[in-house]
Motif scaffolding. Sequence first.
Motif, short mmCIF file in Angstrom:
data_model
loop_
_atom_site.label_atom_id
_atom_site.label_comp_id
_atom_site.label_asym_id
_atom_site.label_seq_id
_atom_site.Cartn_x
_atom_site.Cartn_y
_atom_site.Cartn_z
N SER A 116 8.48 -15.83 -16.28
CA SER A 116 7.29 -16.53 -15.82
C SER A 116 6.06 -15.81 -16.35
N SER A 117 4.96 -16.54 -16.51
CA SER A 117 3.73 -15.92 -17.01
C SER A 117 2.83 -15.47 -15.87
N ARG A 118 3.29 -15.58 -14.63
CA ARG A 118 2.47 -15.22 -13.49
C ARG A 118 2.41 -13.71 -13.34
N THR A 119 1.23 -13.20 -12.99
CA THR A 119 1.09 -11.77 -12.77
C THR A 119 1.61 -11.41 -11.38
N THR A 120 1.91 -10.14 -11.21
CA THR A 120 2.46 -9.63 -9.96
C THR A 120 1.67 -8.41 -9.54
N ARG A 121 1.60 -8.18 -8.25
CA ARG A 121 0.93 -7.00 -7.71
C ARG A 121 1.86 -5.79 -7.89
N ILE A 122 1.53 -4.91 -8.82
CA ILE A 122 2.38 -3.77 -9.15
C ILE A 122 1.74 -2.49 -8.59
N PRO A 123 2.47 -1.72 -7.80
CA PRO A 123 1.88 -0.50 -7.23
C PRO A 123 1.73 0.61 -8.25
N VAL A 124 0.71 1.43 -8.03
CA VAL A 124 0.52 2.64 -8.82
C VAL A 124 1.18 3.78 -8.06
N ILE A 125 2.08 4.48 -8.73
CA ILE A 125 2.76 5.62 -8.11
C ILE A 125 2.00 6.88 -8.50
N GLY A 126 1.56 7.61 -7.49
CA GLY A 126 0.78 8.81 -7.74
C GLY A 126 1.65 10.03 -7.97
N LYS A 127 1.13 10.97 -8.76
CA LYS A 127 1.85 12.21 -9.04
C LYS A 127 1.43 13.28 -8.05
N GLY A 128 2.44 13.89 -7.41
CA GLY A 128 2.15 15.00 -6.52
C GLY A 128 2.18 16.30 -7.29
N ALA A 129 2.27 17.40 -6.55
CA ALA A 129 2.29 18.71 -7.19
C ALA A 129 3.52 18.88 -8.08
N GLY A 130 4.61 18.20 -7.73
CA GLY A 130 5.85 18.31 -8.52
C GLY A 130 6.06 17.14 -9.44
N GLY A 131 5.01 16.40 -9.74
CA GLY A 131 5.17 15.23 -10.60
C GLY A 131 5.59 14.01 -9.80
N LEU A 132 6.22 13.06 -10.46
CA LEU A 132 6.69 11.86 -9.78
C LEU A 132 7.92 12.18 -8.94
N PRO A 133 8.13 11.43 -7.85
CA PRO A 133 9.30 11.70 -6.99
C PRO A 133 10.61 11.41 -7.70
N GLU A 134 11.68 12.01 -7.22
CA GLU A 134 12.99 11.80 -7.84
C GLU A 134 13.43 10.35 -7.68
N ARG A 135 13.12 9.75 -6.54
CA ARG A 135 13.40 8.34 -6.31
C ARG A 135 12.09 7.61 -6.12
N ILE A 136 11.88 6.55 -6.88
CA ILE A 136 10.64 5.78 -6.78
C ILE A 136 10.71 4.75 -5.67
N TRP A 137 11.88 4.14 -5.45
CA TRP A 137 12.04 3.13 -4.41
C TRP A 137 13.09 3.60 -3.42
N ASP A 138 12.80 3.47 -2.12
CA ASP A 138 13.78 3.89 -1.12
C ASP A 138 14.77 2.76 -0.84
N ASP A 139 15.73 3.03 0.05
CA ASP A 139 16.78 2.06 0.34
C ASP A 139 16.25 0.78 0.98
N ALA A 140 15.09 0.87 1.61
CA ALA A 140 14.50 -0.32 2.23
C ALA A 140 13.65 -1.13 1.27
N GLY A 141 13.56 -0.68 0.01
CA GLY A 141 12.79 -1.42 -0.99
C GLY A 141 11.32 -1.08 -1.02
N HIS A 142 10.94 0.07 -0.42
CA HIS A 142 9.52 0.47 -0.42
C HIS A 142 9.29 1.54 -1.47
N PRO A 143 8.17 1.47 -2.19
CA PRO A 143 7.89 2.48 -3.22
C PRO A 143 7.58 3.84 -2.60
N VAL A 144 8.19 4.88 -3.16
CA VAL A 144 7.93 6.25 -2.72
C VAL A 144 6.80 6.81 -3.58
N GLY A 145 5.82 7.39 -2.95
CA GLY A 145 4.70 7.95 -3.71
C GLY A 145 3.65 6.92 -4.07
#
Length: 252
Positions: A116-145
């Motif tokens: 589809s050509s429709r845009t989607t709301r894409i989250p920005v994942i922030g970098k902490g002191a250790g960089g990006l988290p090991e898992r970006i999405w948790d088991d419930a489907g929520h973005p980590v970080g």
Amino acid sequence: MRMIEPQFNITSNRSLVAICHDSTMVELGERLNSAMKARGVSITALSLAVGMSYQGIRKIVRQETKEMAASNCDKISAFLKINSKWLSTGEGQMDLVSEGIPPPPAMPDEAIAIASSRTTRIPVIGKGAGGLPERIWDDAGHPVGESDRFGMVYSSDPHAFLVEVSEESMLPKYTPGDFALVEPSSEAELEDDVLVRLATGQTMIKRLLSQRGAYRFGSYNNTAVLHYRFEDVTWVYYVPYPVPRRKIKDHW
């Protein structure tokens, strides 16, 4: 690639505590590979959905390890909608038809996904002191970080996210201060741009040069080649294109 929605309402089967280790690795690896192909699911997508590392699943499929916990057998079976006993021991049928649960249709090899050509709301994942988290999405489907920013960008990947570019090695394509779209559910191929997370927590955008025996990554504006053992890399996610900073918005 067609994605199957992860399902984590799993009733643990205590009788499967050790049977993954009773099967020969050739049989287990072949069965897992067959099930993934039948469902049209890549190693990256499976890793993201069940919480296993990309390299862990890759080693099983390639028959390089004999270790897989029974809990992971359960999660993989639930996600792929297959018979967990078949996956772990080879007994019975792969599909759950006998239990009244029809399997999803397999995607034909020659099928081409229509986007589809429709845009989607894409989250920005922030970098902490250790960089990006090991898992970006948790088991419930929520973005980590997830940060307080997002971008209205097209992506067919339900687990897509954005990261800010902070290094100059990928100039002129990726400019520091702009962003990169990351699609974890798409399998990265040679010469693709990828977001790499090392076991140390460091993350970087590079070109994927090789996966034979080890990872080799390159840049656009220099000839240096980085070599990493598979065990030193947590994940490698496909980066389809850069996103200008002007497309990034605040949540509020």
